[in-house]
Design an enzyme around this catalytic site. Structure first.
Site, PDB file in Angstrom:
ATOM      1  N   ARG A   1       0.846  -1.175   0.000  1.00 29.23           N
ATOM      2  CA  ARG A   1       0.000   0.000   0.000  1.00 29.23           C
ATOM      3  C   ARG A   1       0.884   1.227   0.000  1.00 29.23           C
ATOM      4  O   ARG A   1       2.001   1.189   0.464  1.00 29.23           O
ATOM      5  CB  ARG A   1      -0.847   0.044   1.267  1.00 29.23           C
ATOM      6  CG  ARG A   1      -1.899  -1.017   1.378  1.00 29.23           C
ATOM      7  CD  ARG A   1      -2.623  -0.889   2.695  1.00 29.23           C
ATOM      8  NE  ARG A   1      -1.720  -0.960   3.830  1.00 29.23           N
ATOM      9  CZ  ARG A   1      -1.804  -0.183   4.889  1.00 29.23           C
ATOM     10  NH1 ARG A   1      -2.730   0.732   4.977  1.00 29.23           N
ATOM     11  NH2 ARG A   1      -0.968  -0.318   5.896  1.00 29.23           N
ATOM     12  N   THR A   2       0.378   2.311  -0.476  1.00 28.21           N
ATOM     13  CA  THR A   2       1.097   3.563  -0.269  1.00 28.21           C
ATOM     14  C   THR A   2       1.068   3.849   1.219  1.00 28.21           C
ATOM     15  O   THR A   2       0.184   3.415   1.929  1.00 28.21           O
ATOM     16  CB  THR A   2       0.422   4.722  -0.995  1.00 28.21           C
ATOM     17  OG1 THR A   2      -0.947   4.766  -0.627  1.00 28.21           O
ATOM     18  CG2 THR A   2       0.527   4.541  -2.479  1.00 28.21           C
ATOM     19  N   GLN A   3       2.077   4.556   1.642  1.00 23.26           N
ATOM     20  CA  GLN A   3       2.165   4.826   3.079  1.00 23.26           C
ATOM     21  C   GLN A   3       1.035   5.734   3.510  1.00 23.26           C
ATOM     22  O   GLN A   3       0.425   6.413   2.713  1.00 23.26           O
ATOM     23  CB  GLN A   3       3.452   5.567   3.391  1.00 23.26           C
ATOM     24  CG  GLN A   3       4.698   4.913   2.917  1.00 23.26           C
ATOM     25  CD  GLN A   3       5.779   5.965   2.784  1.00 23.26           C
ATOM     26  OE1 GLN A   3       5.550   7.056   2.297  1.00 23.26           O
ATOM     27  NE2 GLN A   3       6.958   5.639   3.237  1.00 23.26           N
TER      28      GLN A   3
END
Lengths: 242, 279
Positions: free
Chosen positions: A19-21
């Protein structure tokens, strides 16, 4: 093996998609403009932890090398990582000891490459960066977003500043602003942000960079006015509400 | 140079503290056809002698554009020179991509020198057999460097390498103090004169030499044959037997255009002191 690789920020072809942070401790807007002698940049000193204003002495503008200032909004730890990276870059640049040095244009380009490459790895540095500086009489002001969008302009803003400050700058900025007028204009923008951006704190620094060098002011507060009649009796028009 | 028992590979020192393989590599540079370079505060000019190995073939390319602000002239094993030019181009373009700015020539030259040094310290490699005259600009102005096969590099006001370069060096030594303030035109003229010195009496024609210029506001480019011939004619330096000490007039008198321009395009006879490797 895979999870170690994933933890180090490297995404292999067979790894599960990361996931994107999520950003944790964030800074809000940075506003900057070109004036007669160089660049003026302003940012408040707040570090928000979600909706809590957790840290109130975060320096979000830093000098880089001899010729540039870097201001960041977004994840503070990513900003610190960038500063470490740039520190090494400037160190190697100085070690050549050959009269050449990285100017604001070069740094802006370098940061664009870094941000864009991280975005392509689905591991962005969650920042909007403002890079301003003066070299050999040439003023330079640019912005890089967390996905690598970059551009150069006479006045820039990040975050909420895009919506609240830029209209003011578009109306009131002109070439060859004096230092006093530049500061006044920035303070006007920061005041609007202070009133309207909930993550803003009333403790800001204004940084100036000219051919001679960098100055970052001591933190100070803007004067605000809350004595509006509408605030005296806020429920006047809506009985029963609070 | 005498053959001896310490020159078999580059990783063997001689008792006198010499690396013979590296020295032999520098010999290869001396065998190549001449290349010269000179600079003023704002411009650098590179020139070289082109010898084709026969009238039927084209001549070797010895001057390479590395970037808009950097060019290189080589002498020695031109194949090695070509490979190193490709490396230099690669470094320049990578730097430009990251920093959107030209790579300062001083830094490129150090990278090149480090690359050459590696070959002097690996038993499975051999030193590059080519000397490079690197002309370029950076923030401090115009620069001319010479990169050796040994991994050393030096900055010069003017220099010449390759066969019969001593004659050019003598010419340049006499005049180099004025080069800093020279105009672009005077610099090119001096370059052509220096090239002529290496020809030892042969007529200077644009078909046997190449000239390239780089300067502030002027990207590196090789002058085309016509321009060079016009310059040779206007400077009257084609091949008159007047001694090199005669101060040439820069006034364009037209003059002996016939001698320079009408000469045959076949160039000089081949094999005149040119090592096979250079072709």
């Amino acid at each position: 093996m895979e999870s170690i690789q994933a933890k180090q920020g490297l995404v292999g072809p067979n790894d599960p998609i990361q996931r994107t942070q999520l950003p944790y401790v964030t800074g809000t807007s940075v506003v900057a403009l070109k004036y007669k002698d160089g660049i003026l940049m302003a940012a408040d000193m707040g570090g928000s932890y979600g909706s809590t204003i957790r840290y109130k002495s975060v320096e979000r503008i830093k000098p880089i090398g001899k010729h540039s200032l870097l201001g960041a909004s977004g994840e503070i730890s990513d900003f610190q990582e960038l500063l470490r990276n740039l520190d090494e870059l400037i160190l190697y640049d100085n070690m050549w000891d050959d009269g050449n040095s990285l100017g604001p244009k070069e740094l802006h380009s370098y940061l664009t490459r870094v941000m864009y490459n991280r975005r392509n790895k689905f591991d962005p540095l969650w920042n909007s960066l403002v890079l301003g500086g003066v070299k050999n009489g040439q003023k330079y002001l640019g912005m890089v977003s967390m996905i690598g969008v970059n551009f150069e302009d006479s006045h820039v803003a990040t975050g909420f500043g895009n919506h609240l400050a830029r209209p003011i700058l578009r109306d009131e900025w002109h070439e060859n602003l004096s230092y006093e007028d530049g500061v006044k204009l920035l303070e006007k923008c920061m005041r609007v942000l202070l009133y309207r951006d909930r993550s803003a704190v009333n403790k800001l620094q204004i940084a100036k960079i000219t051919e001679e060098g960098t100055t970052i002011s001591q933190p100070y507060a803007l004067k605000t006015f809350w004595g509006f009649t509408a605030f005296q009796n806020p429920t006047a028009g809506a009985e029963g509400s609070w | 140079m005498f053959r001896n028992q310490y020159d078999t590979d580059v990783t063997t020192w001689s008792p006198a503290g010499r690396l013979f393989q590296v020295e032999y590599a520098m010999e290869a540079v001396k065998q190549g056809s001449a290349a010269i370079g000179l600079r003023s505060k704002t411009h650098v000019v590179l020139g070289c002698v082109n010898k084709a190995n026969s009238e039927l073939s084209s001549h070797q390319k010895k001057i390479f554009k590395v970037d808009d602000h950097i060019g290189v002239a080589i002498a020695g094993l031109t194949a090695d020179g070509r490979v190193l030019s490709r490396y230099m181009r690669s470094e320049c373009i990578n730097y430009s991509y990251t920093y959107e700015s030209p790579l300062p020539v001083g830094r490129l030259v150090v990278q090149l020198a480090d690359k050459a040094q590696v070959c002097t310290q690996r038993s499975w490699k051999r030193p590059y057999g080519v000397g490079l005259l690197v002309a370029g600009l950076d923030e401090k102005g115009a620069h001319l460097y010479y990169n050796c096969p040994s991994g050393n590099y030096f900055e010069y006001q003017a220099f010449a390498i390759g066969s019969r370069s001593q004659a050019a060096k003598t010419y340049l030594e006499r005049r180099f103090e004025n080069f800093s303030e020279s105009t672009r035109e005077d610099l090119i003229k001096d370059a052509l004169m220096a090239i002529r010195e290496t020809l030892q009496g042969e007529t200077l024609k644009s078909s046997i030499c190449t000239v390239a210029v780089v300067g502030a506001g002027e990207p590196f480019h090789i002058l085309d044959q016509e321009t060079v011939q016009k310059l040779i004619d206007s400077f009257e330096i084609a091949g008159t037997e007047e001694g090199p000490a005669a101060a040439p007039d820069s006034a364009a008198e037209g003059g002996s255009a016939a001698e320079g321009g009408a000469a045959s395009e076949q160039g000089a006879p081949a094999g005149e002191g040119v090592a096979p490797m250079d072709i």
